[in-house]
Design an enzyme around this catalytic site. Structure first.
Site, PDB file in Angstrom:
ATOM      1  N   ASN A 189      37.400  50.387  46.143  1.00  0.00           N
ATOM      2  CA  ASN A 189      36.366  49.482  45.621  1.00  0.00           C
ATOM      3  C   ASN A 189      35.873  48.633  46.784  1.00  0.00           C
ATOM      4  OD1 ASN A 189      34.877  47.491  44.358  1.00  0.00           O
ATOM      5  ND2 ASN A 189      36.628  46.544  43.320  1.00  0.00           N
TER       6      ASN A 189
ATOM      7  N   LYS B  95      33.688  46.375  46.798  1.00  0.00           N
ATOM      8  CA  LYS B  95      33.247  45.033  46.387  1.00  0.00           C
ATOM      9  C   LYS B  95      31.896  44.724  47.048  1.00  0.00           C
ATOM     10  CE  LYS B  95      37.982  43.927  45.401  1.00  0.00           C
ATOM     11  NZ  LYS B  95      39.014  42.943  45.199  1.00  0.00           N
TER      12      LYS B  95
ATOM     13  N   HIS C 161      36.172  44.614  35.931  1.00  0.00           N
ATOM     14  CA  HIS C 161      36.931  44.102  37.084  1.00  0.00           C
ATOM     15  C   HIS C 161      37.049  42.577  36.971  1.00  0.00           C
ATOM     16  CE1 HIS C 161      38.127  43.018  41.134  1.00  0.00           C
ATOM     17  NE2 HIS C 161      38.523  44.269  41.273  1.00  0.00           N
TER      18      HIS C 161
ATOM     19  N   GLU D 199      36.812  40.229  38.983  1.00  0.00           N
ATOM     20  CA  GLU D 199      35.772  39.450  39.665  1.00  0.00           C
ATOM     21  C   GLU D 199      34.449  39.497  38.903  1.00  0.00           C
ATOM     22  OE1 GLU D 199      36.282  41.420  43.436  1.00  0.00           O
ATOM     23  OE2 GLU D 199      38.284  40.525  43.611  1.00  0.00           O
TER      24      GLU D 199
ATOM     25  N   GLU E 100      45.237  45.719  37.101  1.00  0.00           N
ATOM     26  CA  GLU E 100      45.108  44.937  38.328  1.00  0.00           C
ATOM     27  C   GLU E 100      45.498  43.484  38.050  1.00  0.00           C
ATOM     28  OE1 GLU E 100      42.257  46.759  41.372  1.00  0.00           O
ATOM     29  OE2 GLU E 100      41.005  45.648  39.996  1.00  0.00           O
TER      30      GLU E 100
ATOM     31  N   GLY F  23      43.792  41.007  46.529  1.00  0.00           N
ATOM     32  CA  GLY F  23      43.368  40.360  47.770  1.00  0.00           C
ATOM     33  C   GLY F  23      44.336  39.328  48.318  1.00  0.00           C
TER      34      GLY F  23
ATOM     35  N   SER G  46      46.435  44.823  46.407  1.00  0.00           N
ATOM     36  CA  SER G  46      47.058  44.752  47.739  1.00  0.00           C
ATOM     37  C   SER G  46      47.777  46.030  48.170  1.00  0.00           C
ATOM     38  CB  SER G  46      48.018  43.557  47.806  1.00  0.00           C
ATOM     39  OG  SER G  46      47.300  42.342  47.652  1.00  0.00           O
TER      40      SER G  46
END
Ligand code: 13P
Length: 237
Positions: A10, A12, A89, A91, A151, A157, A196
């Site tokens: 991904n 992003k 997702h 985010e 996730e 991250g 991660s």
């Protein structure tokens, strides 16, 4: 661990023009998926048309069409020949949106969906993980063409990978929920883990009861991404 191991990157909101060309020069017959920002979908679909690289979008609108400035519809993805889309997702969830509607539109159009779920740190620490995951799973009505990506938000991250025990506990709850709540599900749901993952930890995490990875930061380094695919090759689809 399964013989069908799916690995998706991904990107992003990272510039992807050069990155895509680098992947194109390195992938050969490697099987993997790349979720690219909307403006690069056309380029990516063209670059990888004769390869085993699956190109997908990172989000899609819950509206079919109309006055929704800045949004991208399922129909637009189809027009570009993009057959895969990520929905939910964390985010994207932060910005709000109707993920149930997006799922319904994408699935009705026959798109392959990567449906992301995951608890934040306070839910994790207060033992509310399963409540959060069930509430997010409740937007799913069918498993047609769906992969669920677990996730944990606290792992995205941060460099903190969830332990195999934590992943197994969450994935077992997810599989059980799907079995009980999705009609016709025979228990063969595809569940990915994201958070991660890199070339140093992928083999250990692949021992969890998962069917693949959804990778963020590491996917911005094609050589690292391909190393992960190689390390997990015997599990690769
Ligand atoms: P990282 O691999 O950078 O933690 O990101 C995971 C992710 O959000 C993939 O969708």
């Amino acid at each position: 661990m399964t013989s069908n191991f799916h690995i998706f990157g991904n990107f992003k909101m990272h510039a992807a023009g050069r990155l895509l060309r680098e992947y194109a020069s390195l992938v050969g017959d490697t099987r993997l998926g790349l979720l690219v920002p909307h403006p690069y979908l056309s380029q990516a679909a063209h670059l990888f048309q004769d390869t085993h690289v699956v190109v997908g979008a990172q989000s899609v609108s819950g509206h079919a069409q109309g006055a929704h400035t800045g949004q991208v519809s399922v129909g637009m993805l189809q027009e570009l020949g993009v057959g895969t889309v990520m929905i939910g997702h964390s985010e994207v969830r932060q910005q709000g949106g109707d993920f149930k509607a997006a799922l319904a539109l994408a699935q009705a159009a026959g798109l392959r969906v990567i449906y992301c779920i995951g608890e934040d740190i306070s839910a994790y620490e207060s033992g509310k993980r399963d409540d959060v995951l069930s509430a997010q799973l409740a937007d799913l009505t069918t498993l047609d063409q769906v992969m669920v990506a677990y996730e944990p938000v606290w792992s995205i991250g941060t460099g903190v990978v969830a332990s195999v025990d934590d992943i197994n506990a969450a994935v077992s709850m997810i599989r059980q929920w799907l079995l009980e709540n999705i009609p016709g599900n025979s228990g063969e749901a595809t569940v990915l883990y994201g958070g991660s993952i890199n070339e140093n930890n992928c083999e250990a995490v692949a021992d969890a009861d998962i069917n693949g990875f959804l990778m963020g930061g590491a996917s911005l380094k094609p050589k690292v991404m391909l190393e992960v695919v190689k390390l997990c090759k015997q599990r690769s689809y």
